[in-house]
Design a protein around this motif. Structure first.
Motif, PDB file in Angstrom:
ATOM      1  N   THR A   1     -18.285  79.911 -19.119  1.00  0.00           N
ATOM      2  CA  THR A   1     -18.911  79.268 -17.955  1.00  0.00           C
ATOM      3  C   THR A   1     -19.184  77.811 -18.308  1.00  0.00           C
ATOM      4  N   HIS A   2     -20.002  77.566 -19.347  1.00  0.00           N
ATOM      5  CA  HIS A   2     -20.307  76.192 -19.759  1.00  0.00           C
ATOM      6  C   HIS A   2     -19.551  75.896 -21.051  1.00  0.00           C
TER       7      HIS A   2
ATOM      8  N   ILE B   1     -26.431  82.709 -17.157  1.00  0.00           N
ATOM      9  CA  ILE B   1     -26.395  81.245 -17.109  1.00  0.00           C
ATOM     10  C   ILE B   1     -27.819  80.702 -17.212  1.00  0.00           C
TER      11      ILE B   1
END
Ligand code: F6R
Length: 610
Positions: A77-78, A103
């Motif tokens: 995701t990141h 997240i």
């Protein structure tokens, strides 16, 4: 999405963790890592790539014994997939290691603050911020440090943490990302999905949101809220065993699951279809009949394939029960200001029961005072637990990323719901019996369609090089067109669009040429003739047509280049049959294109982040 495994007990942790990661690979898989602690300290191995890559780099440690450990497969995701972004992450003093699903939304603010304090970061991930926070607060009490760190973060998490100087404990906590603890014989396991631990124990605790659990080496666990209030968790028994997680002789899980459908549909019907009364019983709804009778509106909320099932549900319920139905994407519903009246029933539909958007939509509907019911496959999942009642699919674990058997089980449950509501309101005993008998026949009709696998494969061979496909259907088979197109694009990376057949002339018809085949659902129903006209429109522009039609339809071969015949059923149940050839077609096209069918790129089975 990402997968978490943990082990603490008397056995060797490493093989258990690796085996657990392999079982979770279907959830997310761009990198993998493992952290183990023993009296000599903390050892971390991680890299970009699949679990096999992790096995390669850990070959030398396979004989190490007695450590406790945590492990992770990542779905980025990141930060891009890379060794440095892989989990586990540590604090800058490397005293603690942490794996995380979810997240951290305020990671950027927290990161700046920690940097100002002199803490050095190595990765681009939000997870490292959490690891650094736990490290910052750590003073020999790991659970206390985790609690303090979690008080600073906003967002979702399922985490497992170990400390270098505490080879006797794993701390896990969750908010929004699932975690299940396996309670074995003097050992405890931890996973984001029970499939990673079912080989070792069937007794589990589903950790609740905002709970923290400390797992000790002697099999003792201690559960609290994040505010440190003690709680006694419930023990549950898993309904399936390790065999159901094997491919059973099939090349891929997806194919196995397609072929399981006669049985999984039977499982969804078992004990619920009352043929003689021409109705259904769905006890899990936990709603008295009086309340069901007074419903004025139903809202279905779901994502992806489950959303397609909901769309079929809308057609069925409006048609048979006369109740207005709306179908919402969970990701839209959660951020709108939906109007939910007093006699509105909300159903959330989710195979995994963990889809973040669907869970958030459920909570939004609950806040607005609605009765929210679930149609889920995963027993004990967050959605199943947070809804006021619901219906399980009983389809067994679905491992292939592309949903197949869950879709037909969802349709089966929606048919039962339609029958129940229809009989309470509009339809006669004899009409109810017609539907009930037709439902009863579906499993054997699916079996007949599956016998045409070779024929579907031949058609796939002709078209597998094509780059664009159009899927067309009307009425009950419009959602099936959407589902057929989704199946093809997600596993074969071929562009495919599903459309209501008559809408084609308002735009997509411009795309049609001899390079663009159309798959048309030409089922004998009240608008069959209209669909034939749509086929003519495709043909007139040089497009080839692969038709899904009913046995005994002598007309269709005059119009379509290829025909896959399916048995006849009543119109409301036709999606349960017409989707089967489309699942097979997508499967064979993907296989012929050499795609990774069970683990398509960029996708994960259970979408636990927004
Ligand atoms: C497609 C597919 C996805 C899921 C979607 C919702 O084959 O599997 O589109 O249907 O992510 O998942 P659940 O049903 O678990 O909420």
């Amino acid at each position: 999405m990402c997968g978490i495994v943990g082990y603490i007990g008397k056995k060797e942790a490493y093989p258990i963790l690796i085996e657990g990661l392999s079982a979770l690979e279907y959830r997310g898989y761009d990198s993998a890592g493992i952290a183990m602690v023993d009296s000599t300290g903390l050892t971390i191995y991680k890299d970009k790539g699949k679990v096999d890559r992790l096995k390669e780099i850990t070959r030398s440690i396979e004989k190490e014994k007695g450590a406790i450990g945590i492990a992770h497969t990542r779905w980025a995701t990141h930060g891009a997939p890379s060794k440095v972004n892989s989990h586990p992450h540590t604090d800058d003093k490397e005293r603690i290691a942490l794996v995380h699903n979810g997240i951290i939304e305020n990671y950027s603010i927290l990161k700046d603050r920690l940097k100002e304090e002199g803490i050095e970061f190595r990765s681009e991930t939000d997870t490292e911020v959490l690891a650094q926070l736990v490290g910052k607060y750590y003073e020999n009490d790991l659970a206390a440090a985790v609690r303090r760190a979690l008080a600073d973060v906003e967002g979702t998490f399922g985490i497992a943490v170990v400390a270098k100087d505490q080879p006797e404990v794993i701390v896990a906590a969750r908010r929004g990302s699932p975690l299940v603890v396996g309670v074995g014989d003097n050992e405890l396991l931890l996973a984001s999905d029970a499939s990673a631990i079912v080989r070792h124990t069937k007794t589990v605790i589903y950790l609740k949101d905002n709970n923290l659990i400390e797992l000790h080496r002697d099999g003792i666990y201690h559960t609290t809220t994040l505010e440190n209030v003690q709680i006694t968790p419930e023990l549950h028994q898993l309904e399936y065993d390790a065999e159901s997680l094997a491919k059973g002789g099939f090349e891929h899980f997806m194919l196995k699951e397609i072929f399981e459908q006669p049985q999984t549909i039977k499982n969804a019907l078992r004990g619920r279809l009352l043929i003689a009364e021409g109705t259904a019983r769905l006890d899990g709804l936990n709603i008295v009949h009086q309340e069901l009778r007074s419903i004025e509106r139903i809202i279905f909320v779901a994502c992806g394939t489950s959303w397609h099932a909901a769309l079929v549900g809308e057609y069925m319920i409006e048609d048979i029960a006369g109740i207005p139905v709306e179908v919402e994407y969970a990701s839209e519903f959660r951020y709108r200001n939906p109007i939910i009246g007093p006699n509105t029933l909300v159903f959330v539909i989710s195979q995994s029961g963990e889809t973040a958007d669907t869970l958030a939509a459920l909570r939004e509907a609950s806040h607005k005072g609605a009765t929210v019911l679930g149609i889920c496959n995963a027993v004990g999942s967050s959605i199943a637990r947070e809804t006021h009642g619901g219906v399980y699919l009983h389809a067994g674990p679905e491992i292939g990323v592309a949903s197949t058997k869950a879709f037909t089980s969802q349709l089966t449950v929606l048919s039962l719901l339609t029958l129940l509501l229809g009989r309470m309101r509009r339809i006669s005993h004899s009409d109810g019996m017609t539907i009930a008998n037709a439902l009863q026949a579906i499993p054997s009709q699916v079996e007949q369609i599956l016998k045409q696998n070779v024929k579907v494969k031949e058609i796939a061979r002709i078209y597998h090089h094509h780059s664009n496909f159009l899927y067309l259907g009307r009425s009950y088979n419009f959602p099936v067109a959407l589902e057929g197109a989704l199946k093809l694009k997600e596993i074969s990376y071929v562009h495919a669009e599903g459309y209501p057949a008559a809408e084609m002339k308002h735009g997509p018809i411009a795309l049609i040429d001899k390079e663009m085949p159309s798959v048309v659902l030409a089922i004998k129903d009240s608008i069959y003739d209209k669909v034939i006209s749509n086929i003519q429109e495709v043909k007139a522009r040089g497009g080839s047509v692969i038709a899904i039609a009913n046995e005994g339809d002598c007309e269709i071969e005059k119009h379509a280049r290829h025909v896959i015949y399916i048995p006849k059923t009543i119109p409301i149940l036709s999606p349960l049959l017409s989707v089967i050839p489309l699942q097979l077609l997508a499967y064979h096209i993907a296989a012929m294109r050499g795609c990774e069918i069970d683990q398509p790129r960029n996708l994960a089975k259970s979408v636990t982040v927004e």
